[in-house]
Write a protein that holds these residues in place. Structure first.
Motif, PDB file in Angstrom:
ATOM      1  N   ALA A  52       0.834  -1.205   0.000  1.00 46.43           N
ATOM      2  CA  ALA A  52       0.000   0.000   0.000  1.00 46.43           C
ATOM      3  C   ALA A  52       0.871   1.259   0.000  1.00 46.43           C
ATOM      4  CB  ALA A  52      -0.939  -0.001   1.206  1.00 46.43           C
ATOM      5  N   GLY A  53       1.933   1.240   0.792  1.00 44.78           N
ATOM      6  CA  GLY A  53       2.850   2.376   0.810  1.00 44.78           C
ATOM      7  C   GLY A  53       3.554   2.557  -0.521  1.00 44.78           C
ATOM      8  N   LEU A  54       3.944   1.446  -1.132  1.00 43.43           N
ATOM      9  CA  LEU A  54       4.570   1.497  -2.452  1.00 43.43           C
ATOM     10  C   LEU A  54       3.632   2.140  -3.465  1.00 43.43           C
ATOM     11  CD1 LEU A  54       6.811   0.451  -4.526  1.00 43.43           C
ATOM     12  CD2 LEU A  54       5.225  -1.453  -4.858  1.00 43.43           C
ATOM     13  N   MET A  55       2.390   1.664  -3.493  1.00 38.78           N
ATOM     14  CA  MET A  55       1.411   2.191  -4.451  1.00 38.78           C
ATOM     15  C   MET A  55       1.196   3.689  -4.245  1.00 38.78           C
ATOM     16  SD  MET A  55       0.385  -0.202  -6.468  1.00 38.78           S
ATOM     17  CE  MET A  55       0.677  -1.958  -6.508  1.00 38.78           C
ATOM     18  N   GLN A  56       1.099   4.114  -2.993  1.00 38.02           N
ATOM     19  CA  GLN A  56       0.899   5.533  -2.701  1.00 38.02           C
ATOM     20  C   GLN A  56       2.079   6.367  -3.173  1.00 38.02           C
ATOM     21  OE1 GLN A  56      -1.821   7.194  -1.637  1.00 38.02           O
ATOM     22  NE2 GLN A  56      -0.596   8.983  -2.111  1.00 38.02           N
ATOM     23  N   ARG A  57       3.269   5.879  -2.935  1.00 41.35           N
ATOM     24  CA  ARG A  57       4.456   6.643  -3.334  1.00 41.35           C
ATOM     25  C   ARG A  57       4.594   6.723  -4.851  1.00 41.35           C
ATOM     26  NH1 ARG A  57       8.956   6.166   1.307  1.00 41.35           N
ATOM     27  NH2 ARG A  57       7.508   5.970   3.050  1.00 41.35           N
ATOM     28  N   ILE A  58       4.319   5.622  -5.535  1.00 43.82           N
ATOM     29  CA  ILE A  58       4.383   5.658  -7.001  1.00 43.82           C
ATOM     30  C   ILE A  58       3.307   6.591  -7.546  1.00 43.82           C
ATOM     31  CG2 ILE A  58       4.042   4.307  -9.111  1.00 43.82           C
ATOM     32  CD1 ILE A  58       5.362   1.939  -7.666  1.00 43.82           C
ATOM     33  N   ALA A  59       2.093   6.495  -7.006  1.00 42.26           N
ATOM     34  CA  ALA A  59       0.992   7.338  -7.474  1.00 42.26           C
ATOM     35  C   ALA A  59       1.289   8.815  -7.265  1.00 42.26           C
ATOM     36  CB  ALA A  59      -0.305   6.949  -6.766  1.00 42.26           C
ATOM     37  N   GLU A  66      -6.883  10.448 -10.038  1.00 42.57           N
ATOM     38  CA  GLU A  66      -7.652  10.022  -8.867  1.00 42.57           C
ATOM     39  C   GLU A  66      -8.225   8.625  -9.021  1.00 42.57           C
ATOM     40  OE1 GLU A  66     -10.574  12.826  -7.580  1.00 42.57           O
ATOM     41  OE2 GLU A  66      -9.187  14.504  -7.782  1.00 42.57           O
ATOM     42  N   TRP A  67      -8.463   8.187 -10.240  1.00 42.85           N
ATOM     43  CA  TRP A  67      -9.077   6.880 -10.455  1.00 42.85           C
ATOM     44  C   TRP A  67      -8.111   5.719 -10.225  1.00 42.85           C
ATOM     45  CZ3 TRP A  67      -6.259   4.550 -14.147  1.00 42.85           C
ATOM     46  CH2 TRP A  67      -5.734   5.315 -15.182  1.00 42.85           C
ATOM     47  N   PHE A  68      -6.847   6.004  -9.961  1.00 46.19           N
ATOM     48  CA  PHE A  68      -5.878   4.930  -9.718  1.00 46.19           C
ATOM     49  C   PHE A  68      -6.337   4.083  -8.533  1.00 46.19           C
ATOM     50  CE2 PHE A  68      -1.955   3.549  -7.426  1.00 46.19           C
ATOM     51  CZ  PHE A  68      -1.574   2.567  -8.323  1.00 46.19           C
ATOM     52  N   GLY A  69      -6.437   2.761  -8.745  1.00 45.95           N
ATOM     53  CA  GLY A  69      -7.002   1.863  -7.750  1.00 45.95           C
ATOM     54  C   GLY A  69      -6.048   1.347  -6.692  1.00 45.95           C
ATOM     55  N   GLY A  70      -4.758   1.572  -6.822  1.00 46.07           N
ATOM     56  CA  GLY A  70      -3.819   1.178  -5.793  1.00 46.07           C
ATOM     57  C   GLY A  70      -3.566  -0.314  -5.687  1.00 46.07           C
ATOM     58  N   TRP A  72      -2.134  -4.026  -8.121  1.00 42.03           N
ATOM     59  CA  TRP A  72      -1.221  -4.380  -9.219  1.00 42.03           C
ATOM     60  C   TRP A  72      -1.847  -4.155 -10.584  1.00 42.03           C
ATOM     61  CZ3 TRP A  72       3.227  -3.963  -7.440  1.00 42.03           C
ATOM     62  CH2 TRP A  72       3.690  -4.577  -6.292  1.00 42.03           C
ATOM     63  N   ASP A  73      -3.098  -4.560 -10.766  1.00 44.45           N
ATOM     64  CA  ASP A  73      -3.744  -4.364 -12.070  1.00 44.45           C
ATOM     65  C   ASP A  73      -3.857  -2.885 -12.414  1.00 44.45           C
ATOM     66  OD1 ASP A  73      -4.040  -7.082 -12.531  1.00 44.45           O
ATOM     67  OD2 ASP A  73      -6.063  -7.160 -11.674  1.00 44.45           O
ATOM     68  N   ALA A  74      -4.214  -2.082 -11.434  1.00 45.77           N
ATOM     69  CA  ALA A  74      -4.325  -0.641 -11.668  1.00 45.77           C
ATOM     70  C   ALA A  74      -2.961  -0.037 -11.992  1.00 45.77           C
ATOM     71  CB  ALA A  74      -4.934   0.043 -10.446  1.00 45.77           C
ATOM     72  N   LEU A  75      -1.921  -0.497 -11.316  1.00 48.16           N
ATOM     73  CA  LEU A  75      -0.578   0.002 -11.607  1.00 48.16           C
ATOM     74  C   LEU A  75      -0.191  -0.343 -13.038  1.00 48.16           C
ATOM     75  CD1 LEU A  75       2.010   1.410 -10.668  1.00 48.16           C
ATOM     76  CD2 LEU A  75       2.825  -0.827  -9.867  1.00 48.16           C
ATOM     77  N   ALA A  76      -0.430  -1.583 -13.439  1.00 54.02           N
ATOM     78  CA  ALA A  76      -0.105  -2.001 -14.808  1.00 54.02           C
ATOM     79  C   ALA A  76      -0.864  -1.157 -15.824  1.00 54.02           C
ATOM     80  CB  ALA A  76      -0.416  -3.482 -14.988  1.00 54.02           C
ATOM     81  N   ASP A  77      -2.146  -0.964 -15.601  1.00 57.28           N
ATOM     82  CA  ASP A  77      -2.960  -0.164 -16.524  1.00 57.28           C
ATOM     83  C   ASP A  77      -2.485   1.274 -16.583  1.00 57.28           C
ATOM     84  OD1 ASP A  77      -4.523  -2.406 -16.986  1.00 57.28           O
ATOM     85  OD2 ASP A  77      -6.165  -1.748 -15.667  1.00 57.28           O
ATOM     86  N   THR A  78      -2.198   1.847 -15.438  1.00 55.54           N
ATOM     87  CA  THR A  78      -1.800   3.250 -15.372  1.00 55.54           C
ATOM     88  C   THR A  78      -0.450   3.477 -16.036  1.00 55.54           C
ATOM     89  OG1 THR A  78      -3.049   3.472 -13.311  1.00 55.54           O
ATOM     90  CG2 THR A  78      -1.460   5.198 -13.802  1.00 55.54           C
ATOM     91  N   LEU A  79       0.497   2.573 -15.814  1.00 59.63           N
ATOM     92  CA  LEU A  79       1.815   2.735 -16.431  1.00 59.63           C
ATOM     93  C   LEU A  79       1.772   2.568 -17.940  1.00 59.63           C
ATOM     94  CD1 LEU A  79       4.129   0.921 -13.858  1.00 59.63           C
ATOM     95  CD2 LEU A  79       3.852   3.382 -14.217  1.00 59.63           C
ATOM     96  N   ARG A  80       0.810   1.826 -18.439  1.00 62.01           N
ATOM     97  CA  ARG A  80       0.684   1.677 -19.896  1.00 62.01           C
ATOM     98  C   ARG A  80      -0.077   2.835 -20.526  1.00 62.01           C
ATOM     99  NH1 ARG A  80      -0.403  -4.026 -18.640  1.00 62.01           N
ATOM    100  NH2 ARG A  80      -2.595  -3.466 -18.810  1.00 62.01           N
TER     101      ARG A  80
END
Length: 145
Positions: A52-59, A66-70, A72-80
């Motif tokens: 959770a901390g990792l996701m927050q820091r990357i975001a 704001e729609w980033f879900g925090g 793994w799937d959301a991270l993959a989608d957002t980075l692409r």
């Protein structure tokens, strides 16, 4: 490595990906990416304890919408996607990751997979996407095993 070589490497989208680098090279990498007008995302994992901390820091560092879900799937989608931050290339510096890696080995591997997948997707569009993980030089050999 001189500045021209570094610029040539970072400009080559075909070789984009997630890589461990010597932490002494961090400044030169960031400076070169800046000269290429890349979006530079510096994620500092000092004191980060969990996913959770990792996701927050990357975001936060990546200015994610704001729609980033925090997850793994959301991270993959957002980075692409990264449509909110158009740039000729991207450089993610995941700094001070040794402690987080030690405590979250499986998640660390998942993070590397997602970063590499994003890099491969961007390379198909001829856009460089680098995720660099600086570690002390004496730890690099162990990371490659």
């Amino acid at each position: 490595m001189n500045a021209a070589d570094l610029r040539s490497i970072l400009a080559d989208a075909e070789h984009s990906g997630a890589y461990f680098i010597d932490e002494r090279d961090t400044g030169a990498m960031a400076e070169t990416a800046g000269a290429l007008d890349y979006a530079i995302v510096r994620v500092d994992l000092t004191g980060c304890d969990d996913k959770a901390g990792l996701m927050q820091r990357i975001a936060t560092a990546g200015r994610f919408p704001e729609w980033f879900g925090g997850n793994w799937d959301a991270l993959a989608d957002t980075l692409r996607d990264l449509s909110w931050w158009p740039a000729p290339g991207y450089l993610f510096l995941i700094e001070n990751a040794a402690q987080w890696r030690g405590a979250n080995g499986g998640d660390f591997d998942t993070l590397l997979d997602i970063l590499n997948e994003a890099a491969f997707e961007w390379a198909r569009q001829n856009v460089a996407f680098w995720a660099l993980l600086p570690f002390p030089g004496d730890q690099l050999t162990a990371l490659e095993d």
